[in-house]
Design an enzyme around this catalytic site. Structure first.
Site, PDB file in Angstrom:
ATOM      1  CD  GLU B  59      -1.815  -2.215   1.498  1.00 17.35           C
ATOM      2  OE1 GLU B  59      -0.572  -2.573   1.812  1.00 17.35           O
ATOM      3  OE2 GLU B  59      -2.798  -3.208   1.582  1.00 17.35           O
ATOM      4  CG  PHE B 121      -9.795 -10.256  10.595  1.00 18.47           C
ATOM      5  CD1 PHE B 121      -8.474 -10.450  11.154  1.00 18.47           C
ATOM      6  CD2 PHE B 121      -9.851 -10.081   9.254  1.00 18.47           C
ATOM      7  CE1 PHE B 121      -7.569 -10.934  10.216  1.00 18.47           C
ATOM      8  CE2 PHE B 121      -9.069 -10.535   8.306  1.00 18.47           C
ATOM      9  CZ  PHE B 121      -7.571 -11.071   8.695  1.00 18.47           C
ATOM     10  CD  GLN B 122      -7.218  -7.661   7.110  1.00 17.35           C
ATOM     11  OE1 GLN B 122      -8.224  -7.353   6.094  1.00 17.35           O
ATOM     12  NE2 GLN B 122      -6.140  -8.040   6.774  1.00 17.35           N
ATOM     13  CE  LYS B 171     -16.950  -6.819   2.840  1.00 13.39           C
ATOM     14  NZ  LYS B 171     -16.363  -8.159   3.069  1.00 13.39           N
ATOM     15  CG  MET B 488      22.583  12.446   3.415  1.00 13.47           C
ATOM     16  SD  MET B 488      23.694  13.681   2.734  1.00 13.47           S
ATOM     17  CE  MET B 488      22.737  14.204   1.358  1.00 13.47           C
TER      18      MET B 488
END
Lengths: 188, 590
Positions: B59, B121-122, B171, B488
């Protein structure tokens, strides 16, 4: 250069106050926000995330049909920090208006507090006498305690608390400051 | 659905509303990754052909790709992620877009409304987590409000100072049917002012007439304001003859080949640009924000100048540097008014003063601060970029970068003639930005040359997007300056931490040629300066994604450099002693 005027709002940089002072100031801000979920978290998150002070914060809906709430916020900082706070508040999407009541003119500030004072004999009499002087109301009473309700400036409530402490102050609840500009004009 | 004409209004499911709103916003490409909480939206995406969905491999890649798309087109980028880990993986990209003011719209799935708060969940508190890293976000709990919220989100992302927004869609809201009213239903209150105060603009025009040592200091705000702003800026520079420098974010707004161009300013900016900032008597900041990478030591910043600052965000004014002439407004709008005001007063400048100023700048330029000691044995990173520039500058070219030394060298040695051609993570400094950004840019410009200038360490952070590049046949060129170091970090450890190189080398590196081949792409290894041109041409001629593993000098430092805690006129140049360059006070700064 530009003639920098006194007074300021978050939506204009042209009446920025001089920000050249390093002296900390206490300012009372009125923030008009859309009453939507999370708006208070946005305001508080701004203060914690950017390291600004909150001395007092009150919030309640003031216009039910328009879904508007008023947050009264007391903060402190150098003039530059105060200007930053106002500008940062002003760019939060559900914030409609930011007013610095401290620079916009004379204001009236009030806070409500409840004091539970426990004691007997002379202490009890003295507490009641001081409450009378401070125009506090007794809203609950037992044979060994009072609950006083007092309204006033934060300084007045501080002073009352200092007096009550040796007389048996056991619990204190304060609402934080609500403030309005003086005079007939609605500034906010 | 096949053959049926899409409605633009009326009753529909939340998932359908999402797709319809994207269509009504003119979105042609979205980047995303499916999951349980966005399945209804993915089902709708499956049943249409107007919007292309690019399946990323992580993502974070979706958000950076959307950023690359947005920065190279000027349109908002769109990404879709699922609930929980999908949303938390988006956080770095959202923060990146917030700091660089990039308009992106992220749609996240959420567990159904009746399960919110149950540690489902999630489930994650996505609006809570993303509140400080978005310009605004919404949790939509009613399907009836979804359409208006989607359109409001596009408006907020692009209006005023642009930025990322997120809409969290449970959802059940996606499944339920509601009323969709089209684009006009959005609340219209949010409207930051774009027009600058005429008195302030007049004050700036007046200051321009008498300035003896003026300089324009421009930033990403010019690019964000649109092509018109860049055009007006070029007109103003040409008409006044004032020199101009730019931040990392603003490169391309004024052409690198332009007569008045000083090069980038700041920590790794050019000597002439920083000296001009230090010595100027009128500083005109346009769409930049006095970042700490620009100012160096604040109390020594541009000590004798009158400062004007044009910015659309009131909170940028007087935040870091105190401003004498603040102007709140959109860059294009204000520059148009400024040109008119200055022209109405007779287009005057102090020509004698300017001539002396230009002569002084000429002396600074003669220091040739980007010179470096080349080698015929090992490829110097600067040389690699010089050759890349020479072989690609006349092409229709877009450059992205990762973060580190290579990024600074790219900004120094590549020339940008137009806005929206340079995509780099400025404010947040996100390693792993460049590769997915190049994917987003190539999706928007399928026929253009897209090169990601990378370091091997940054590149590995989002290398999984090779799968995306190969799947969509995106011919992105991954030009990796491989020094087997976190260059760097290594440079700072050399300057600041007694050459104790704690964890700053890249061990167990993959064979990049084999890695490319494993993904079905082309790999090129180059380690001899004599082979470099041919190898770059081979990369350019290949029609497909390429990993170019350019083995460069391992211990090269990036100069010039303003050490932490120092002023613009205290730059370190290459080839000089760097011992004790940073004092104790500077060491605490990043």
């Amino acid at each position: 250069m530009l003639n920098i005027k006194e007074g300021s709002t978050s939506h204009s940089a042209y009446n920025l106050r001089s920000v050249y002072s390093d002296i900390e100031e206490r300012h009372t801000l009125a923030v008009i926000v859309e009453n939507e979920p999370g708006v208070l978290a946005r305001v508080i998150g701004l203060f914690s995330g950017r390291g600004y002070n909150i001395e007092s914060l009150t919030v309640a809906e003031i216009d039910h049909t328009g879904h508007m709430s008023r947050i009264t916020l007391v903060t402190s900082g150098t003039p530059q920090v105060i200007e930053q706070i106002k500008a940062q508040l002003g760019r939060i999407v559900p914030v409609h208006e930011v007013h610095d009541l401290t620079v916009e003119g004379p204001t009236v500030e009030r806070e409500l507090a409840l004091f539970k004072v426990r004691g007997e004999g002379d202490h009890r009499v003295e507490a009641l006498r001081l409450a009378d002087i401070f125009r506090a109301n007794v809203v609950d009473s037992t044979l060994e305690s009072f609950v006083f309700e007092i309204t006033g400036t934060p300084e007045k409530i501080d002073a009352f608390a200092d007096l009550m402490r040796p007389l048996g102050l056991t619990e204190l609840a304060r609402t934080g400051v609500a403030a309005l500009s003086r005079g007939p004009e609605a500034r906010v | 659905m096949t053959g049926q004409t899409e409605q633009t209004g009326g009753q529909m499911t939340g998932a359908k509303m999402v797709v319809q709103a994207l269509r009504d916003q003119g979105v042609d490409t979205v980047f995303g990754y499916p999951g349980g909480a966005v399945l209804p939206i993915y089902d709708e995406l499956f049943q249409q052909n107007d919007i292309r969905h690019v399946l990323v491999r992580h993502e974070q890649g979706a958000i950076h790709a959307a950023e690359g798309y947005a920065r190279s087109t000027g349109k908002p980028g769109v990404a879709i992620v699922t609930s929980g880990p999908g949303a938390t993986n988006a956080v770095t990209g959202l923060t990146d877009a917030l700091l660089d003011s990039i308009p992106i719209v992220v749609l996240s799935g959420q567990v159904p409304t009746f399960m919110i708060g149950s540690d489902a969940f999630q489930e994650a508190d996505t609006v809570g987590i993303t509140r400080p890293c978005t310009k605004h976000n919404w949790l939509v709990k009613e399907t009836d409000r979804l359409g208006a919220t989607l359109h409001e989100a596009f408006h907020v992302a692009t209006a005023g100072r642009p930025g990322p927004v997120l809409i969290d869609i449970p959802k059940d809201v996606q499944f339920a049917t509601g009323t969709y009213g089209g684009k006009e239903t959005r609340p219209t209150r949010y409207a930051p002012p774009v027009k600058g105060d005429p008195a302030a603009i007049e004050a700036l025009a007046r200051a321009m007439e008498t300035a003896k040592r003026p300089v324009f200091y421009t930033g990403g705000g010019v690019i964000n304001s649109g092509p018109e702003a860049s055009k007006l800026l070029r007109d103003l520079v040409a008409a006044t003859g004032f020199p101009i420098t730019s931040t990392l974010m603003g490169l391309g707004a004024y052409p690198a080949s332009g007569e008045q161009w000083l090069g980038m300013l700041g920590m790794h900016g050019l000597y002439e640009a920083n000296m001009a900032m230090h010595g100027c008597d009128l500083l005109i900041c346009i769409g930049a924000r006095f970042d700490d990478r620009i100012t160096g030591r604040i109390d020594a910043f541009s000590p004798n100048s009158v400062r004007a600052h044009i910015d659309i965000d009131p909170s940028s004014l007087n935040k870091v540097i105190r401003t004498d002439i603040p102007i709140i407004g959109d860059v294009a709008n204000v520059l148009g008014d400024l040109m008119a005001a200055w022209s109405a007063r007779g287009r005057k400048t102090d020509r004698e003063g300017l001539a002396q100023w230009q002569a002084q700048i000429g002396e600074w330029r003669a220091r040739d601060c980007l010179s470096f000691r080349n080698s015929d044995k090992v490829i110097k990173p600067q040389y690699a970029l010089q050759r890349l520039e020479a072989l690609t500058k006349d092409r229709d070219r877009y450059i992205t970068t990762e973060v580190g030394q290579h990024q600074m060298w790219a900004a120094q040695y590549l020339g940008f003639e137009d806005p929206n051609r340079w995509m780099t993570s400025g404010g947040l400094g996100t390693m792993g930005y460049g590769f997915p950004a190049s994917v987003g840019v190539q999706m928007a410009h399928p026929d253009s040359l897209v090169i990601n200038v990378a370091g091997e360490a940054s590149w590995l952070m989002n290398m999984q997007e090779m799968g995306t590049a190969v799947q969509y046949r995106l011919p992105v060129k991954q030009f990796i300056l491989n020094n087997e170091r976190l260059g760097m970090v290594r440079q700072w450890q050399e300057l600041l931490h007694g050459e104790r190189y704690s964890q700053s080398w890249s061990e167990a590196l993959p064979d990049f040629v084999k890695l490319a081949e494993a993904f079905g792409a082309k790999g090129i290894l180059c380690k001899d300066p004599a082979d470099l041109d041919d190898a770059i041409m081979e990369m350019l001629d290949y029609d497909g994604p390429v990993i170019f593993d350019c083995l460069v000098e391992k211990h090269e430092n990036c100069f010039p450099m303003i050490p932490s805690g120092k002023a613009h006129n205290e730059m370190l140049m290459g080839e000089v002693s760097t011992a004790h360059a940073i004092e104790a006070g500077g060491a605490v700064l990043v």
